[in-house]
Design a protein around this motif. Structure first.
Motif, PDB file in Angstrom:
ATOM      1  N   ILE A 167       1.830 -18.258   9.940  1.00 23.91           N
ATOM      2  CA  ILE A 167       2.162 -19.267  10.960  1.00 23.91           C
ATOM      3  C   ILE A 167       3.559 -19.835  10.708  1.00 23.91           C
ATOM      4  CG2 ILE A 167       1.580 -21.571  11.824  1.00 23.91           C
ATOM      5  CD1 ILE A 167      -1.356 -20.848  11.419  1.00 23.91           C
ATOM      6  N   PHE A 168       3.856 -20.134   9.446  1.00 22.95           N
ATOM      7  CA  PHE A 168       5.159 -20.715   9.100  1.00 22.95           C
ATOM      8  C   PHE A 168       6.281 -19.741   9.420  1.00 22.95           C
ATOM      9  CE2 PHE A 168       8.485 -22.773   6.827  1.00 22.95           C
ATOM     10  CZ  PHE A 168       8.068 -24.066   6.580  1.00 22.95           C
ATOM     11  N   MET A 169       6.112 -18.479   9.027  1.00 26.10           N
ATOM     12  CA  MET A 169       7.156 -17.479   9.262  1.00 26.10           C
ATOM     13  C   MET A 169       7.307 -17.187  10.751  1.00 26.10           C
ATOM     14  SD  MET A 169       6.405 -14.892   6.064  1.00 26.10           S
ATOM     15  CE  MET A 169       7.539 -13.652   6.668  1.00 26.10           C
ATOM     16  N   THR A 170       6.185 -17.139  11.470  1.00 28.33           N
ATOM     17  CA  THR A 170       6.248 -16.901  12.915  1.00 28.33           C
ATOM     18  C   THR A 170       6.950 -18.044  13.618  1.00 28.33           C
ATOM     19  OG1 THR A 170       4.186 -15.634  12.818  1.00 28.33           O
ATOM     20  CG2 THR A 170       4.883 -16.423  14.970  1.00 28.33           C
ATOM     21  N   SER A 171       6.650 -19.261  13.199  1.00 29.96           N
ATOM     22  CA  SER A 171       7.309 -20.437  13.800  1.00 29.96           C
ATOM     23  C   SER A 171       8.809 -20.389  13.552  1.00 29.96           C
ATOM     24  CB  SER A 171       6.712 -21.726  13.214  1.00 29.96           C
ATOM     25  OG  SER A 171       5.337 -21.808  13.474  1.00 29.96           O
ATOM     26  N   PHE A 172       9.182 -20.041  12.323  1.00 30.18           N
ATOM     27  CA  PHE A 172      10.609 -19.955  12.014  1.00 30.18           C
ATOM     28  C   PHE A 172      11.276 -18.841  12.803  1.00 30.18           C
ATOM     29  CE2 PHE A 172      14.279 -18.532   9.553  1.00 30.18           C
ATOM     30  CZ  PHE A 172      14.956 -19.733   9.414  1.00 30.18           C
ATOM     31  N   TYR A 173      10.549 -17.733  12.991  1.00 29.87           N
ATOM     32  CA  TYR A 173      11.097 -16.621  13.771  1.00 29.87           C
ATOM     33  C   TYR A 173      11.439 -17.081  15.191  1.00 29.87           C
ATOM     34  CZ  TYR A 173      10.975 -12.620  16.919  1.00 29.87           C
ATOM     35  OH  TYR A 173      11.270 -11.736  17.914  1.00 29.87           O
ATOM     36  N   PHE A 174      10.534 -17.837  15.813  1.00 30.51           N
ATOM     37  CA  PHE A 174      10.788 -18.311  17.172  1.00 30.51           C
ATOM     38  C   PHE A 174      11.928 -19.328  17.195  1.00 30.51           C
ATOM     39  CE2 PHE A 174       6.461 -16.684  18.021  1.00 30.51           C
ATOM     40  CZ  PHE A 174       6.753 -15.938  19.138  1.00 30.51           C
ATOM     41  N   ILE A 175      12.008 -20.174  16.175  1.00 29.51           N
ATOM     42  CA  ILE A 175      13.126 -21.129  16.100  1.00 29.51           C
ATOM     43  C   ILE A 175      14.447 -20.383  16.004  1.00 29.51           C
ATOM     44  CG2 ILE A 175      14.204 -22.891  14.649  1.00 29.51           C
ATOM     45  CD1 ILE A 175      11.386 -23.838  13.923  1.00 29.51           C
ATOM     46  N   ASP A 176      14.472 -19.360  15.150  1.00 28.18           N
ATOM     47  CA  ASP A 176      15.692 -18.577  14.992  1.00 28.18           C
ATOM     48  C   ASP A 176      16.027 -17.818  16.278  1.00 28.18           C
ATOM     49  OD1 ASP A 176      17.825 -17.266  13.345  1.00 28.18           O
ATOM     50  OD2 ASP A 176      16.637 -15.487  13.780  1.00 28.18           O
ATOM     51  N   SER A 177      15.008 -17.228  16.909  1.00 27.67           N
ATOM     52  CA  SER A 177      15.239 -16.399  18.098  1.00 27.67           C
ATOM     53  C   SER A 177      15.771 -17.212  19.264  1.00 27.67           C
ATOM     54  CB  SER A 177      13.941 -15.693  18.499  1.00 27.67           C
ATOM     55  OG  SER A 177      13.526 -14.802  17.488  1.00 27.67           O
ATOM     56  N   TYR A 178      15.280 -18.443  19.420  1.00 27.39           N
ATOM     57  CA  TYR A 178      15.634 -19.227  20.604  1.00 27.39           C
ATOM     58  C   TYR A 178      16.714 -20.273  20.349  1.00 27.39           C
ATOM     59  CZ  TYR A 178      11.638 -17.088  22.903  1.00 27.39           C
ATOM     60  OH  TYR A 178      10.770 -16.176  23.451  1.00 27.39           O
ATOM     61  N   PHE A 179      16.783 -20.793  19.119  1.00 27.95           N
ATOM     62  CA  PHE A 179      17.695 -21.917  18.899  1.00 27.95           C
ATOM     63  C   PHE A 179      18.817 -21.614  17.905  1.00 27.95           C
ATOM     64  CE2 PHE A 179      13.516 -23.687  19.987  1.00 27.95           C
ATOM     65  CZ  PHE A 179      13.850 -24.348  21.148  1.00 27.95           C
ATOM     66  N   LEU A 180      18.701 -20.559  17.132  1.00 31.44           N
ATOM     67  CA  LEU A 180      19.751 -20.220  16.175  1.00 31.44           C
ATOM     68  C   LEU A 180      20.438 -18.923  16.594  1.00 31.44           C
ATOM     69  CD1 LEU A 180      17.906 -21.161  12.856  1.00 31.44           C
ATOM     70  CD2 LEU A 180      19.461 -22.541  14.208  1.00 31.44           C
ATOM     71  N   PHE A 181      19.861 -17.791  16.263  1.00 31.32           N
ATOM     72  CA  PHE A 181      20.468 -16.522  16.652  1.00 31.32           C
ATOM     73  C   PHE A 181      20.559 -16.404  18.166  1.00 31.32           C
ATOM     74  CE2 PHE A 181      20.843 -11.953  17.213  1.00 31.32           C
ATOM     75  CZ  PHE A 181      21.715 -11.602  16.199  1.00 31.32           C
TER      76      PHE A 181
END
Length: 782
Positions: free
Chosen positions: A440-454
């Motif tokens: 859950i933690f890694m998936t949440s970070f993935y979405f944060i990175d996909s939409y708000f960082l990268f």
């Protein structure tokens, strides 16, 4: 801890605590290793590549592919020498005479700028049909040989191309630079003449730190350039280098925007002062925006590149450079090469130009065999001209891919915080819950990175975070399997016959509770004993007695465990149990009382069965008390039992035996009664105020009434009448008290507590009592 106490603390013990392995420390060690690898990566030379760099580079490419292609503005596209152009014009490179018509058609169609990712560094060889007329003219001349040599070095195609470039006016010619001096040795190329063709297009606005000059930046210098021939280059002011510099794996992720050139001879001697020139892409973008280029240097290298509009009406544009001091820009790729706007050279020649042709075109070879494949994160067969197109589009739309200066700080913080959080949480939960948490933690970070960082064009390192998270999970899981899981098995083995499985599972999450020693807790203790067990045991063989007791203990134990009680021990025919430990239970008094009533129900079923089998009648008495007691592992390091100790425990044991005096089956103390969370569920009557042997303070005791639901109101009347008689007894109104107890017997003929108090009143009214007598009955025996 006081200073003296701290100094006296054994150093070996302190070291043992520090070095003692634990799942939490395992996670922290993995976090430390991850942090070390990341910091080491930051400290490596610019061109060095370690495992961290390789990992982050691979994830960088993967994130592009996951993000997918994005739409371009249509301002810039590729003019391609494609396969159908080969079919049209024959061999590659094409005859230079075709471009005049191409440029005329493009200018009419509205194309503003053309960049050349194609080089014309040597004169084109004449074709025979181009030379017939000139040969006839010079045949009669005396210097025929010299004139023939001169003729061979010139071509109508070169003149045509040079003329076409001059007439179009806004064509940026490409060149490429030579990075290493050994490439210049024994070369017949005129490096100085080629270098002079760049003078008109060099960047004059350069900002140096105090005391610095261009020659001081050796890492930025190149030593030779290859440009178009003099005839083709003419006096063009628009020139840019077209070098595509790939990473060590061959993929192009960054583009150099400026380059310092210092021409040297074949011996490495400088031939002219160095200059700074723009890339083909930067030159086209700046000219299209009508902006000047300013290059800022710091002590290490190129610190920034700005575009200043010539009319000062548009805002200054700062290009977000990749901070390696080389003046490079991360390319925000738009997709596979086929998705870029393209126009075939053949279509341009035949004037088949679409109405929405981009105003900027970059010309390059894309046909099979032109050997200009430059892989991108999207496409292994990406054509080199596409990188120039992408960079220009990035600058014009300001749709950049950036590596923020704050990235290392945030990456370090992410590793440290996630490492501590993961280590702390994963040590407390089992492997399955840990896997779910990490996922859950890694998936949440993935979405944060996909939409708000990268997704917003910011490249942060995420590889070490993922590696660390997975490593901590497996590290702690494996550690717990070989150490803590072993302790949990030890817990389960020790308690499987004494606790409900659900309670065991909770206890296994905190196996440290099994250490030697105890803690003070408020609990409810239970004692039960078989009445007349000695007589029963004398009437049965040992085998039959064992069967009888096992048949009795089995349902009693189940009732205790089902209510999350702890079966403390069997003491011969007696049972000792505790509620509220080792796992806290808020309503432990209620569970103890309810379990006691269930035991009598179960015993009644057994009594009927035993009667049919001709076995002796077996009955029990139960004592309950609630209070503070010490609970934990009592014994030695070699052998210990989990049990409870204290005065509250002793009182519970005394209450079980006192049932015999009142003819009751369940007695609880006032402390249990007053601790009930739901007292309305039970009917309790006050039996007496007593002082047991070994205790100085009196305690009120209560009978837990067991009755059919249909008799509930009758039992309430019994309690009321009995307690009125008890009040008269304490007032020493013996006859009135006896009358009330007799009234109670009218409701229940076999109410033994009433009979006990009738006898006691008859006895006491003939005794000379102290005037301060308070109604406390003192038991001299256990």
């Amino acid at each position: 801890m006081k200073k003296n106490a701290l100094l006296s603390f054994p150093k070996k013990k302190l070291l043992h605590i520090f070095l003692m392995p634990s799942s939490f420390k395992t996670g922290l060690i993995i976090c430390f290793i991850s942090l070390f690898l990341l910091l080491r990566h930051y400290s490596l030379p610019k061109n060095a590549l370690d495992l961290v760099g390789q990992l982050e580079r691979e994830l960088y490419d993967i994130r592009f592919k996951i993000r997918g292609p994005i739409k371009m503005s249509g301002t810039v596209g590729a003019l391609t020498a494609d396969d159908k152009s080969i079919e049209k014009f024959g061999r590659w490179p094409f005859s230079r005479g075709i471009y005049e018509k191409v440029f005329q058609n493009l200018k009419k169609a509205g194309v503003k700028w053309i960049g050349f990712d194609v080089f014309f560094s040597e004169p084109q060889r004449r074709f025979l049909d181009e030379s017939i007329i000139d040969l006839k003219q010079i045949y009669q001349e005396k210097n025929f040989g010299a004139r023939l040599q001169e003729l061979m070095l010139t071509s109508p195609g070169d003149f045509s191309l040079g003329k076409a470039i001059d007439e179009f006016g806004t064509i940026t010619q490409g060149f490429y630079f030579i990075d290493h001096k050994f490439h210049l040795e024994n070369s017949q190329y005129d490096w100085l003449a080629s270098f002079r063709r760049l003078k008109n297009s060099s960047i004059d606005f350069i900002d140096f730190p105090s005391g610095k000059k261009l020659k001081d930046y050796k890492d930025l210098l190149s030593y030779g350039v290859v440009t178009n021939t003099e005839i083709i280059a003419g006096k063009s002011r628009y020139v840019g280098f077209a070098n595509n510099q790939s990473d060590s794996d061959g993929l192009i992720r960054k583009a150099g925007l400026v380059k310092a050139i210092e021409p040297t001879d074949d011996k490495g001697n400088a031939l002219a002062p160095p200059i700074v020139v723009p890339s083909l892409a930067l030159s086209l973008a700046a000219n299209y925006l009508e902006s000047g280029i300013v290059v800022h240097f710091d002590a290490v290298g190129i610190d920034g590149i700005d575009l200043y509009p010539s009319d000062n009406k548009k805002p200054q544009l700062k290009l977000p450079l990749f901070y390696d001091g080389q003046g490079k820009l991360l390319i925000n790729h738009y997709g596979e090469f086929g998705r870029l706007p393209q126009l075939s050279l053949q279509d341009a020649y035949e004037n088949k130009i679409p109405k929405n042709v981009p105003p900027i075109l970059v010309y390059g070879g894309t046909a099979t065999g032109t050997n200009d494949k430059r892989p991108s994160p999207f496409d292994e067969n990406f054509d080199g001209v596409g990188h120039h197109v992408a960079v220009i589009e990035n600058i014009l739309t300001q749709n950049f891919m950036k590596r923020p200066l704050s990235a290392p700080v945030l990456e370090i913080a992410l590793l440290v915080l996630s490492g501590i959080i993961f280590s702390y949480i994963l040590k407390k939960i089992n492997a399955i819950k840990s896997a779910i948490f990490v996922l859950i933690f890694m998936t949440s970070f993935y979405f944060i990175d996909s939409y708000f960082l990268f997704g917003k064009g910011n490249w942060y390192y995420v590889g070490m975070f993922y590696v660390q998270s997975i490593s901590i999970y497996f590290g702690i899981t494996i550690f717990k399997y070989f150490t803590e899981e072993r302790e949990k098995k030890k817990v389960k083995s020790a308690f499987q016959f004494y606790l409900n499985p659900a309670v065991i599972n909770q206890l296994m999450e905190q196996p440290d509770k099994l250490k030697l020693g105890g803690e003070k807790k408020n609990l409810t203790v239970f004692f039960s004993d078989v009445r007349g067990f000695t007589t029963i045991s004398e009437s049965l063989t040992p085998e039959k007695l064992t069967v009888l007791l096992n048949e009795y203990f089995t349902p009693m134990t189940k009732i205790i465990l089902d209510s999350n009680g702890l079966l403390d021990k069997y003491i011969g025919d007696a049972v000792m149990a505790v509620w509220g430990a080792p796992i806290p239970i808020e309503d432990h008094p209620d569970r103890a009382v309810q379990s006691s009533l269930k035991m009598l129900d179960e015993l009644e079923i057994l009594q009927k069965k035993w009667a049919q089998e001709g076995l002796p009648f077996l009955d029990i008495g139960i004592g309950l008390n609630t209070g503070d007691m010490v609970v934990g592992n009592m014994g030695s390091d070699q052998r210990f039992d989990y049990t409870v100790l204290g005065d509250a425990v002793n009182l519970g044991a005394r209450l079980e035996g006192i049932n015999k005096n009142y003819g009751t089956r369940i007695i609880c103390s006032e402390f249990t009664k007053n601790s009930l969370k739901n007292p309305e569920k039970f009917l309790l009557r006050e039996l007496d105020n007593i002082q047991v042997k070994g205790k100085n303070e009196p305690v009120r005791i209560y009978e837990v009434m067991r009755f059919p639901e249909a008799d509930k109101e009758k039992i309430k009347d019994l309690i009321r009448i009995y307690e009125e008689g008890l009040s008269l007894y304490r007032s020493q109104k013996w006859d009135e008290a006896i009358a009330q107890f007799r009234n109670a017997l009218k409701i229940k003929a076999e109410d033994y507590p009433s009979k006990e108090f009738i006898e006691r009143c008859n006895y006491l009214k003939n005794e000379g009592l102290d005037k301060n007598w308070n109604g406390v009955w003192v038991f001299k025996t256990k």
